[in-house]
Design a protein around this motif. Structure first.
Motif, PDB file in Angstrom:
ATOM      1  N   GLY A 409      29.267  44.029  33.917  1.00 46.08           N
ATOM      2  CA  GLY A 409      28.882  43.022  32.944  1.00 46.08           C
ATOM      3  C   GLY A 409      29.717  41.765  33.095  1.00 46.08           C
ATOM      4  N   SER A 410      29.681  40.928  32.065  1.00 49.89           N
ATOM      5  CA  SER A 410      30.360  39.639  32.151  1.00 49.89           C
ATOM      6  C   SER A 410      31.284  39.441  30.968  1.00 49.89           C
ATOM      7  CB  SER A 410      29.333  38.502  32.205  1.00 49.89           C
ATOM      8  OG  SER A 410      28.493  38.642  33.332  1.00 49.89           O
ATOM      9  N   LEU A 411      32.438  38.888  31.261  1.00 45.45           N
ATOM     10  CA  LEU A 411      33.447  38.534  30.272  1.00 45.45           C
ATOM     11  C   LEU A 411      34.021  37.175  30.659  1.00 45.45           C
ATOM     12  CD1 LEU A 411      35.339  41.950  30.106  1.00 45.45           C
ATOM     13  CD2 LEU A 411      34.138  40.907  28.190  1.00 45.45           C
ATOM     14  N   PRO A 412      34.685  36.491  29.734  1.00 48.38           N
ATOM     15  CA  PRO A 412      35.258  35.180  30.082  1.00 48.38           C
ATOM     16  C   PRO A 412      36.543  35.295  30.888  1.00 48.38           C
ATOM     17  CG  PRO A 412      35.772  35.713  27.806  1.00 48.38           C
ATOM     18  CD  PRO A 412      34.857  36.804  28.298  1.00 48.38           C
ATOM     19  N   ASN A 413      36.554  36.212  31.867  1.00 49.14           N
ATOM     20  CA  ASN A 413      37.768  36.474  32.619  1.00 49.14           C
ATOM     21  C   ASN A 413      38.201  35.292  33.477  1.00 49.14           C
ATOM     22  OD1 ASN A 413      39.733  38.688  33.312  1.00 49.14           O
ATOM     23  ND2 ASN A 413      39.049  38.167  35.376  1.00 49.14           N
ATOM     24  N   GLU A 414      37.238  34.433  33.845  1.00 51.43           N
ATOM     25  CA  GLU A 414      37.607  33.284  34.676  1.00 51.43           C
ATOM     26  C   GLU A 414      38.593  32.357  33.966  1.00 51.43           C
ATOM     27  OE1 GLU A 414      34.110  31.636  32.332  1.00 51.43           O
ATOM     28  OE2 GLU A 414      34.728  33.570  33.161  1.00 51.43           O
ATOM     29  N   VAL A 415      38.562  32.358  32.623  1.00 52.91           N
ATOM     30  CA  VAL A 415      39.509  31.525  31.879  1.00 52.91           C
ATOM     31  C   VAL A 415      40.936  31.992  32.132  1.00 52.91           C
ATOM     32  CG1 VAL A 415      40.238  30.800  29.576  1.00 52.91           C
ATOM     33  CG2 VAL A 415      37.795  30.981  30.111  1.00 52.91           C
ATOM     34  N   PHE A 416      41.137  33.297  32.138  1.00 54.34           N
ATOM     35  CA  PHE A 416      42.481  33.852  32.310  1.00 54.34           C
ATOM     36  C   PHE A 416      42.891  33.873  33.784  1.00 54.34           C
ATOM     37  CE2 PHE A 416      40.179  36.060  28.854  1.00 54.34           C
ATOM     38  CZ  PHE A 416      40.729  35.338  27.804  1.00 54.34           C
TER      39      PHE A 416
END
Length: 475
Positions: A409-416
């Motif tokens: 799935g997708s999470l806002p991991n690119e921010v971190f």
């Protein structure tokens, strides 16, 4: 023999006791009762209340200093406030950044058939029903309860510094999160990012994932004419937008789920990713759907299809009035699709690629919307921080965790990973059949209890002075 109260085993025992005594479920029930639906404009007070009245006092009791921040994307829909809380013990200690989201999706109250509806926590056998139990209130409540157990076992100290960032817009695409983290980069500086969301591979397999597939949501619209026309009088003379749209979709993704647009397909799967996924089984838990063996990209295992490949999904398709069809040729058709994609997929020109493909197949009058994007990220499964967390989990549970290079799935991991530049490790405490985003969402009691113990073990190990950050040579 009972473990020493001031030991690692003692901290784990304290965490389990929180569950066994009912204290954990009491806290979770209070949090579930706050209808913090970021998809509803009327829920703005509940989003702020969850942070200000529920989480902040709980964190202050654990020695954190925190405050709320307005969202830089406000007043955009779903742009709720942020909470940042710091527990700083000493300069020179490793610093962990953790994350949670306090918002949930709509309750869908009328469709619940188990428990007592979305806003009341009810245990039925091993299932704890309620909106947010799995996504994400139950998961961050586990982490905070385990943290409390370690503080008690260590006499009020952790042995590391911890920053917690809580947003209230994850279910609407995390508006403002990247801009907020960029602006607060110094306040969010850390050595590693560790958090919990998403599902395990299976309920009995502790799991780590180090990123997520990205997602691009877009809409196809075909407007042929104003108004519907009798199919007996005009059938065979007028283009049917439903027929055209169905054929257009089939040109993008075939009847077996294989993507037919070269620009939407991913690069070859790296060997390190194949090795990490080798032998993994998907599905098979009670409540899981049966995996379709002949669906998706041929030549890949189910694990590779779900984690390491791209999928193009039709989310909704409407023409005419499905609830009350009439014998008429409808004037328009609309289809909502999304692409789940892995690292290395070119997304900057996604809209152009889809438009060109449709035009080349005779569907040039279909309008393609600009996609709403969440980026893909992936950390090397052999990263030292992954080894550290995996060793801790194995020590606590007696089995090595599954290491997924990224979540399906997708999470806002690119921010971190990208904005803050951190190695990212996620430890999910739910499972795939938890009904998140659907009626009857639930958390499994045995998984929650095990997770309390493994998180207490991890928090303890982070304070022992042997983290990758502590071992790294000084620059």
């Amino acid at each position: 023999m009972n473990p020493s109260p001031s030991s690692r085993d003692g901290a784990i025992a304290r965490a389990w006791q929180q569950f066994d005594s009912g204290r954990f479920t009491e806290v979770l029930a209070r949090r579930v009762a706050i209808a913090s639906c970021s998809q509803e404009a009327s829920a703005a007070p509940a989003l702020r209340a969850y942070l200000a009245d529920e989480l902040l006092p709980s964190l202050q009791a654990l020695g954190f200093e925190g405050r709320l921040f307005d969202n830089p994307a406000a007043p955009a829909p779903g742009a709720g406030p942020f909470l940042v809380a710091h527990r700083h013990e000493a300069d020179g200690l490793p610093t962990v950044l953790s994350y949670a989201h306090g918002d949930v999706i709509r309750g869908q109250d009328a469709s619940w058939t188990q428990g007592a509806g979305p806003w009341t926590l009810v245990q039925d056998g091993e299932r704890l029903y309620g909106r947010g139990t799995a996504d994400n209130k139950g998961q961050h409540s586990i982490n905070l309860a385990a943290l409390e157990a370690v503080l008690q076992a260590r006499g009020g100290r952790l042995g590391f510094n911890l920053t917690l960032l809580v947003e209230t817009g994850e279910e609407t695409g995390s508006p403002g999160l990247a801009a907020f983290c960029a602006a607060e980069r110094d306040a969010l500086k850390a050595d590693v990012f560790i958090a919990s969301d998403g599902p395990r591979v299976a309920r009995d397999r502790p799991t780590l994932f180090m990123g997520s597939r990205g997602v691009a949501n877009f809409t196809l619209t075909l407007h042929c004419r104003d108004g519907a026309h009798h199919s007996g009088n005009w059938g065979g003379l007028l283009r049917n937008p439903g027929t055209v749209m169905a054929s257009a979709i089939a040109s993008l993704v075939d009847g077996r789920g294989v993507i037919r647009v070269p620009a939407l397909r991913p690069p070859p799967i790296p060997n390190t990713v194949r090795e990490a996924l080798a032998g993994l089984r998907f599905g098979g838990d009670a409540g899981d759907p049966v995996v379709d063996a002949d669906w998706g990209e041929p030549g890949l295992t189910p694990a590779e299809r779900a984690i390491a490949w791209n999928t193009l999904e039709v989310l909704a398709f409407e023409t005419g009035n499905p609830r009350a069809p009439v014998n008429a040729i409808p004037p328009r058709a609309v289809a909502h699709l999304h692409l789940r994609f892995v690292v290395g997929t070119e997304t900057a020109t996604l809209r152009q690629a889809v438009q060109q493909h449709l035009a080349a197949h005779g569907f040039g009058d279909i309008e393609v919307s600009e996609p709403e994007l969440m980026a893909a990220t992936r950390l090397d499964p052999r990263d030292p921080w992954v080894d550290f967390v995996a060793d801790s989990v194995q020590r606590s549970t007696g089995q090595p965790p599954v290491r997924l290079p990224n979540l399906g799935g997708s999470l806002p991991n690119e921010v971190f990973a990208e904005v803050l530049g951190l190695p990212t490790v996620w430890l999910p405490h739910s499972y795939a059949a938890c009904n998140q985003h659907a009626p009857n969402e639930h958390l499994l009691a045995p998984v929650a209890r095990e997770a309390l113990g493994l998180m207490a073990g991890l928090w303890w190990d982070l304070g022992e002075g042997a983290t990758p950050a502590a071992r790294a040579p000084s620059s």
